[in-house]
Scaffold this motif. Structure first.
Motif, short mmCIF file in Angstrom:
data_model
loop_
_atom_site.label_atom_id
_atom_site.label_comp_id
_atom_site.label_asym_id
_atom_site.label_seq_id
_atom_site.Cartn_x
_atom_site.Cartn_y
_atom_site.Cartn_z
N LEU A 53 8.92 6.66 -6.08
CA LEU A 53 8.87 6.39 -7.51
C LEU A 53 8.86 7.70 -8.30
N PRO A 54 9.35 7.68 -9.53
CA PRO A 54 9.36 8.91 -10.35
C PRO A 54 7.96 9.51 -10.47
N ALA A 55 7.91 10.83 -10.34
CA ALA A 55 6.63 11.52 -10.39
C ALA A 55 6.11 11.59 -11.82
N GLN A 56 4.79 11.60 -11.93
CA GLN A 56 4.12 11.74 -13.22
C GLN A 56 3.46 13.10 -13.27
N LEU A 57 3.65 13.82 -14.37
CA LEU A 57 3.08 15.15 -14.53
C LEU A 57 2.03 15.10 -15.62
N ASN A 58 0.84 15.57 -15.30
CA ASN A 58 -0.26 15.54 -16.25
C ASN A 58 -1.07 16.82 -16.11
N ASP A 59 -1.07 17.62 -17.16
CA ASP A 59 -1.86 18.85 -17.20
C ASP A 59 -1.54 19.76 -16.00
N GLY A 60 -0.25 19.85 -15.66
CA GLY A 60 0.17 20.73 -14.60
C GLY A 60 -0.05 20.20 -13.21
N ARG A 61 -0.43 18.92 -13.10
CA ARG A 61 -0.65 18.30 -11.79
C ARG A 61 0.26 17.10 -11.67
N MET A 62 0.76 16.86 -10.45
CA MET A 62 1.81 15.86 -10.25
C MET A 62 1.31 14.73 -9.36
N LEU A 63 1.66 13.51 -9.74
CA LEU A 63 1.35 12.31 -8.96
C LEU A 63 2.64 11.56 -8.69
N ALA A 64 2.87 11.22 -7.41
CA ALA A 64 4.05 10.46 -7.03
C ALA A 64 3.65 9.37 -6.05
N MET A 65 4.43 8.31 -6.01
CA MET A 65 4.19 7.19 -5.10
C MET A 65 5.43 6.99 -4.23
N ALA A 66 5.21 6.91 -2.93
CA ALA A 66 6.29 6.63 -1.98
C ALA A 66 6.05 5.25 -1.37
N SER A 69 0.85 -1.20 0.00
CA SER A 69 0.00 0.00 0.00
C SER A 69 0.88 1.24 0.00
N PRO A 70 1.31 1.70 -1.16
CA PRO A 70 2.17 2.89 -1.22
C PRO A 70 1.44 4.15 -0.81
N VAL A 71 2.20 5.13 -0.39
CA VAL A 71 1.64 6.44 -0.06
C VAL A 71 1.46 7.23 -1.35
N GLU A 72 0.27 7.71 -1.57
CA GLU A 72 -0.04 8.48 -2.78
C GLU A 72 0.13 9.97 -2.51
N ILE A 73 0.87 10.63 -3.37
CA ILE A 73 1.16 12.06 -3.19
C ILE A 73 0.65 12.80 -4.42
N ILE A 74 -0.32 13.67 -4.23
CA ILE A 74 -0.91 14.47 -5.31
C ILE A 74 -0.56 15.93 -5.06
N ALA A 75 -0.02 16.59 -6.07
CA ALA A 75 0.35 18.00 -5.94
C ALA A 75 -0.32 18.80 -7.05
N THR A 76 -1.02 19.87 -6.64
CA THR A 76 -1.65 20.79 -7.58
C THR A 76 -1.40 22.21 -7.11
N GLY A 77 -1.81 23.15 -7.94
CA GLY A 77 -1.80 24.53 -7.51
C GLY A 77 -2.98 24.82 -6.61
N PRO A 78 -3.11 26.02 -6.07
CA PRO A 78 -4.26 26.37 -5.22
C PRO A 78 -5.57 26.11 -5.94
N SER A 79 -6.54 25.52 -5.21
CA SER A 79 -7.87 25.24 -5.75
C SER A 79 -7.81 24.36 -6.99
N ASP A 80 -6.91 23.38 -6.97
CA ASP A 80 -6.78 22.40 -8.05
C ASP A 80 -6.38 23.02 -9.39
N THR A 81 -5.64 24.10 -9.35
CA THR A 81 -5.13 24.71 -10.58
C THR A 81 -3.79 24.06 -10.95
N PRO A 82 -3.33 24.21 -12.19
CA PRO A 82 -2.03 23.65 -12.57
C PRO A 82 -0.90 24.27 -11.76
N LEU A 83 0.15 23.49 -11.58
CA LEU A 83 1.33 23.97 -10.85
C LEU A 83 2.11 24.97 -11.70
#
Length: 321
Positions: A67-80, A28-42
């Protein structure tokens, strides 16, 4: 999570192989989601800060790899991948620490998810709501018991005794399953904590079961009190006529709940021990309750009278001519 009963199933064999050959947190990896304020692109600066955050947590001893982060439409997903099991205290502390660290990433909203994060959120939610549950149950019980017993002291005593029984059951369960007392006897390995839902479930079930014993005993004592007006005689007679049924009912429930201790699932063992504790029926209902009623004497049956003055319906005096 104690699931040794599933060791011989395909799921259990897969979990064993996974835990043997890969980091404990791979399940069960830790899911890390990164966005800009109010779900805007980074923005570029915010993306750089998120990358620094990922590099920083990669050095945490409780994390095996990020794990290497994935960038999609200005939003980032990473797994630890944690180096600790997902349902351990170390894993929950890791999630809390990651969230605290992520709060300092200016210009980015970093959210921590995954199974362990769900456990953390569930634990916080249940812990926050437990006082409300207890307050509602106690208030409703007090109102109904006052109406049933026509007394103030008896409902308060009943609630105090039920809280004592529940607290004793939870205390013994914590000593056994959290502190590890009796691991060899009950054939389990202590995880260092009890299940988060246990206090709420045990409180609700034990409080209801304890109240059954209480009402059964007090109603019989009340009958003898109404007939004789002698508190000492009423307590003795009520206890004499209800001791056997209460003991028999308690023995049946203890046998049923104690059977949970034979299960290979740790959660069932914890629930079974908490509900099988015989302190309520033996020590409280048959010893403490009668003793307190004997000491209180006539105060057992005191209920303040509510006197209402009827409105003045007399016709006003006619005006003098």
């Amino acid at each position: 999570m104690g699931t040794t009963a599933l060791d011989d199933t395909p799921t259990g064999r897969a979990s064993t192989a996974l835990n043997t050959n890969f980091p404990p947190g791979a399940l069960s990896p830790v899911e890390i989601i990164a966005t800009g304020p109010s779900d805007t692109p980074l923005t570029a600066d915010a993306e750089a800060r998120v990358n620094r955050f990922l590099t920083e947590i990669d050095g945490d001893a409780r994390i095996d790899t990020v794990l290497p982060a994935q960038l999609n439409d200005g939003r980032m997903l990473a797994m630890a991948i944690p180096s600790v099991t997902f349902d351990s205290m170390a894993a929950t502390d890791l999630v809390r620490d990651l969230r605290n660290t992520a709060a300092g990433a200016a210009g980015a909203e970093i959210r921590i998810g995954g199974s362990t994060a769900e456990f953390v959120d569930l634990s916080d939610e249940m812990t926050t709501k437990l006082p409300l549950v207890v307050a509602l149950v106690l208030t409703a019980s007090l109102v109904f018991l006052i109406a049933a017993f026509r007394s103030i002291a008896l409902p308060l005593k009943a609630i105090a005794m039920n809280l004592l029984a529940t607290g004793a059951a939870l205390g013994i369960t914590v000593a056994v399953f959290q502190w590890g007392l009796g691991e060899n006897v009950l054939d389990f390995t202590s995880p260092g904590f009890v299940q988060v839902y246990l206090p709420t479930v045990v409180f609700a079930l034990l409080f209801g079961l304890s109240m059954d014993y209480e009402v059964f005993l007090i109603r019989r004592i009340r009958e003898y009190w109404d007939a004789s007006g002698d508190n000492q005689r009423a307590v003795a007679a009520g206890l004499t006529h209800t001791a056997r049924p209460i003991t028999a009912a308690a023995a049946i429930m203890i046998a049923i709940f104690a059977s949970f201790l034979t299960a290979d699932i740790l959660e069932l063992k914890q629930l079974g021990l908490a509900l099988a504790v015989a302190i309520d029926a033996v020590l409280i209902r048959l010893v403490l309750v009668p003793a307190l009623m004997r000491l209180l004497g006539g105060w057992n049956w005191w209920l303040p009278a509510l006197r209402f003055r009827p409105p003045n319906t007399r016709a006003p005096r006619a005006a003098a001519e």
